[in-house]
Design a protein around this motif. Structure first.
Motif, PDB file in Angstrom:
ATOM      1  N   GLN A   1       0.849  -1.191   0.000  1.00 54.73           N
ATOM      2  CA  GLN A   1       0.000   0.000   0.000  1.00 54.73           C
ATOM      3  C   GLN A   1       0.888   1.246   0.000  1.00 54.73           C
ATOM      4  OE1 GLN A   1      -2.865   0.498  -0.780  1.00 54.73           O
ATOM      5  NE2 GLN A   1      -4.125   1.635   0.650  1.00 54.73           N
ATOM      6  N   VAL A   2       0.458   2.266  -0.690  1.00 53.65           N
ATOM      7  CA  VAL A   2       1.208   3.507  -0.764  1.00 53.65           C
ATOM      8  C   VAL A   2       0.754   4.444   0.338  1.00 53.65           C
ATOM      9  CG1 VAL A   2      -0.428   4.558  -2.373  1.00 53.65           C
ATOM     10  CG2 VAL A   2       1.969   5.297  -2.366  1.00 53.65           C
ATOM     11  N   GLN A   3       1.689   5.194   0.902  1.00 53.81           N
ATOM     12  CA  GLN A   3       1.370   6.239   1.865  1.00 53.81           C
ATOM     13  C   GLN A   3       1.621   7.585   1.201  1.00 53.81           C
ATOM     14  OE1 GLN A   3       3.655   3.580   3.167  1.00 53.81           O
ATOM     15  NE2 GLN A   3       1.697   2.554   3.467  1.00 53.81           N
ATOM     16  N   LEU A   4       0.726   8.534   1.464  1.00 46.99           N
ATOM     17  CA  LEU A   4       0.773   9.842   0.808  1.00 46.99           C
ATOM     18  C   LEU A   4       0.839  10.948   1.842  1.00 46.99           C
ATOM     19  CD1 LEU A   4      -2.082   9.167  -1.784  1.00 46.99           C
ATOM     20  CD2 LEU A   4       0.378   8.933  -2.158  1.00 46.99           C
ATOM     21  N   VAL A   5       1.701  11.935   1.610  1.00 45.89           N
ATOM     22  CA  VAL A   5       1.817  13.079   2.511  1.00 45.89           C
ATOM     23  C   VAL A   5       1.802  14.355   1.684  1.00 45.89           C
ATOM     24  CG1 VAL A   5       3.232  14.240   4.229  1.00 45.89           C
ATOM     25  CG2 VAL A   5       3.139  11.743   4.186  1.00 45.89           C
ATOM     26  N   GLU A   6       0.801  15.192   1.946  1.00 46.97           N
ATOM     27  CA  GLU A   6       0.677  16.466   1.247  1.00 46.97           C
ATOM     28  C   GLU A   6       1.434  17.562   1.980  1.00 46.97           C
ATOM     29  OE1 GLU A   6      -3.520  14.507   1.019  1.00 46.97           O
ATOM     30  OE2 GLU A   6      -1.917  14.783   2.484  1.00 46.97           O
ATOM     31  N   SER A   7       1.867  18.561   1.231  1.00 49.60           N
ATOM     32  CA  SER A   7       2.494  19.751   1.799  1.00 49.60           C
ATOM     33  C   SER A   7       2.284  20.908   0.850  1.00 49.60           C
ATOM     34  CB  SER A   7       3.984  19.512   2.050  1.00 49.60           C
ATOM     35  OG  SER A   7       4.656  19.249   0.833  1.00 49.60           O
ATOM     36  N   GLY A   8       2.586  22.120   1.337  1.00 46.17           N
ATOM     37  CA  GLY A   8       2.538  23.290   0.483  1.00 46.17           C
ATOM     38  C   GLY A   8       1.324  24.177   0.669  1.00 46.17           C
ATOM     39  N   GLY A   9       0.396  23.754   1.519  1.00 43.09           N
ATOM     40  CA  GLY A   9      -0.759  24.592   1.775  1.00 43.09           C
ATOM     41  C   GLY A   9      -0.394  25.826   2.584  1.00 43.09           C
ATOM     42  N   ARG A  19       1.780  26.032  -4.693  1.00 38.42           N
ATOM     43  CA  ARG A  19       2.043  24.732  -5.284  1.00 38.42           C
ATOM     44  C   ARG A  19       1.992  23.672  -4.187  1.00 38.42           C
ATOM     45  NH1 ARG A  19       6.991  21.996  -8.757  1.00 38.42           N
ATOM     46  NH2 ARG A  19       8.056  21.928  -6.743  1.00 38.42           N
ATOM     47  N   LEU A  20       1.069  22.758  -4.344  1.00 37.21           N
ATOM     48  CA  LEU A  20       0.958  21.639  -3.415  1.00 37.21           C
ATOM     49  C   LEU A  20       1.799  20.468  -3.915  1.00 37.21           C
ATOM     50  CD1 LEU A  20      -2.889  21.615  -2.720  1.00 37.21           C
ATOM     51  CD2 LEU A  20      -1.092  22.988  -1.644  1.00 37.21           C
ATOM     52  N   SER A  21       2.365  19.746  -2.971  1.00 38.67           N
ATOM     53  CA  SER A  21       3.130  18.539  -3.286  1.00 38.67           C
ATOM     54  C   SER A  21       2.530  17.353  -2.551  1.00 38.67           C
ATOM     55  CB  SER A  21       4.593  18.698  -2.866  1.00 38.67           C
ATOM     56  OG  SER A  21       5.219  19.751  -3.560  1.00 38.67           O
ATOM     57  N   CYS A  22       2.649  16.198  -3.159  1.00 35.90           N
ATOM     58  CA  CYS A  22       2.186  14.952  -2.557  1.00 35.90           C
ATOM     59  C   CYS A  22       3.315  13.939  -2.695  1.00 35.90           C
ATOM     60  CB  CYS A  22       0.929  14.463  -3.245  1.00 35.90           C
ATOM     61  SG  CYS A  22       0.386  12.814  -2.739  1.00 35.90           S
ATOM     62  N   ALA A  23       3.953  13.626  -1.584  1.00 37.64           N
ATOM     63  CA  ALA A  23       5.070  12.683  -1.597  1.00 37.64           C
ATOM     64  C   ALA A  23       4.568  11.293  -1.240  1.00 37.64           C
ATOM     65  CB  ALA A  23       6.134  13.126  -0.610  1.00 37.64           C
ATOM     66  N   ALA A  24       4.955  10.314  -2.037  1.00 41.04           N
ATOM     67  CA  ALA A  24       4.513   8.934  -1.823  1.00 41.04           C
ATOM     68  C   ALA A  24       5.647   8.083  -1.264  1.00 41.04           C
ATOM     69  CB  ALA A  24       4.020   8.341  -3.128  1.00 41.04           C
ATOM     70  N   SER A  25       5.274   7.127  -0.449  1.00 33.28           N
ATOM     71  CA  SER A  25       6.244   6.158   0.071  1.00 33.28           C
ATOM     72  C   SER A  25       5.553   4.814   0.195  1.00 33.28           C
ATOM     73  CB  SER A  25       6.784   6.597   1.432  1.00 33.28           C
ATOM     74  OG  SER A  25       5.749   6.672   2.377  1.00 33.28           O
ATOM     75  N   GLY A  26       6.347   3.781   0.332  1.00 33.67           N
ATOM     76  CA  GLY A  26       5.796   2.446   0.509  1.00 33.67           C
ATOM     77  C   GLY A  26       5.615   1.694  -0.792  1.00 33.67           C
ATOM     78  N   ARG A  27       5.305   2.414  -1.838  1.00 34.67           N
ATOM     79  CA  ARG A  27       5.161   1.815  -3.162  1.00 34.67           C
ATOM     80  C   ARG A  27       5.328   2.934  -4.172  1.00 34.67           C
ATOM     81  NH1 ARG A  27       0.270  -2.210  -5.269  1.00 34.67           N
ATOM     82  NH2 ARG A  27       1.262  -2.746  -7.239  1.00 34.67           N
ATOM     83  N   THR A  28       5.908   2.632  -5.321  1.00 25.05           N
ATOM     84  CA  THR A  28       6.182   3.673  -6.289  1.00 25.05           C
ATOM     85  C   THR A  28       4.889   4.287  -6.834  1.00 25.05           C
ATOM     86  OG1 THR A  28       7.243   4.153  -8.396  1.00 25.05           O
ATOM     87  CG2 THR A  28       6.359   1.935  -8.122  1.00 25.05           C
TER      88      THR A  28
END
Length: 121
Positions: A1-9, A19-28
């Motif tokens: 499962q992928v984990q998602l973390v937003e930033s930039g708000g 500009r918002l960013s969404c960094a993924a981890s756990g799966r590409t």
């Protein structure tokens, strides 16, 4: 499962940009179509924009067409939402989502925790 973390708000004046960013981890992230949704207080979580796995297709809500741009950098495992000409009605918590291309919440099985965007008039 992928984990998602937003930033930039944050807080911005009407007409400004974020500009918002969404960094993924756990799966590409390249394994998924990606999207941004937003939810204002007391409202449903609404579709904003989506991008296909290779970035070849994008789709936007009518309310943001011409102002927002979704993009992705699979090498960095990150998805972006460039927001220009912001309006007070864009104020909401913005969520990143991973799943199958489309505009429905049910298309997406993984969600971030959200990032607040506030546009002052």
């Amino acid at each position: 499962q992928v984990q998602l973390v937003e930033s930039g708000g944050g807080l911005v004046q009407a007409g400004g940009s974020l500009r918002l960013s969404c960094a993924a981890s756990g799966r590409t992230v390249s394994s998924y179509d990606m999207a941004w949704f937003r939810q204002a207080p007391g409202e449903e979580r609404d579709f904003v924009a989506a991008v296909s796995r290779n970035g070849g297709w994008t789709r936007y809500a009518d309310s943001v067409k011409g102002r927002f741009t979704i993009s992705r950098d699979n090498a960095k495992n990150t998805v972006y939402l460039q927001m220009n000409s912001l309006k007070p009605e864009d104020t909401a918590v913005y969520y990143c989502a991973a799943g199958a291309y489309g505009t429905m919440r049910s298309n997406y099985g993984a969600w971030g925790q959200g990032t607040q965007v506030t546009v002052s008039s």
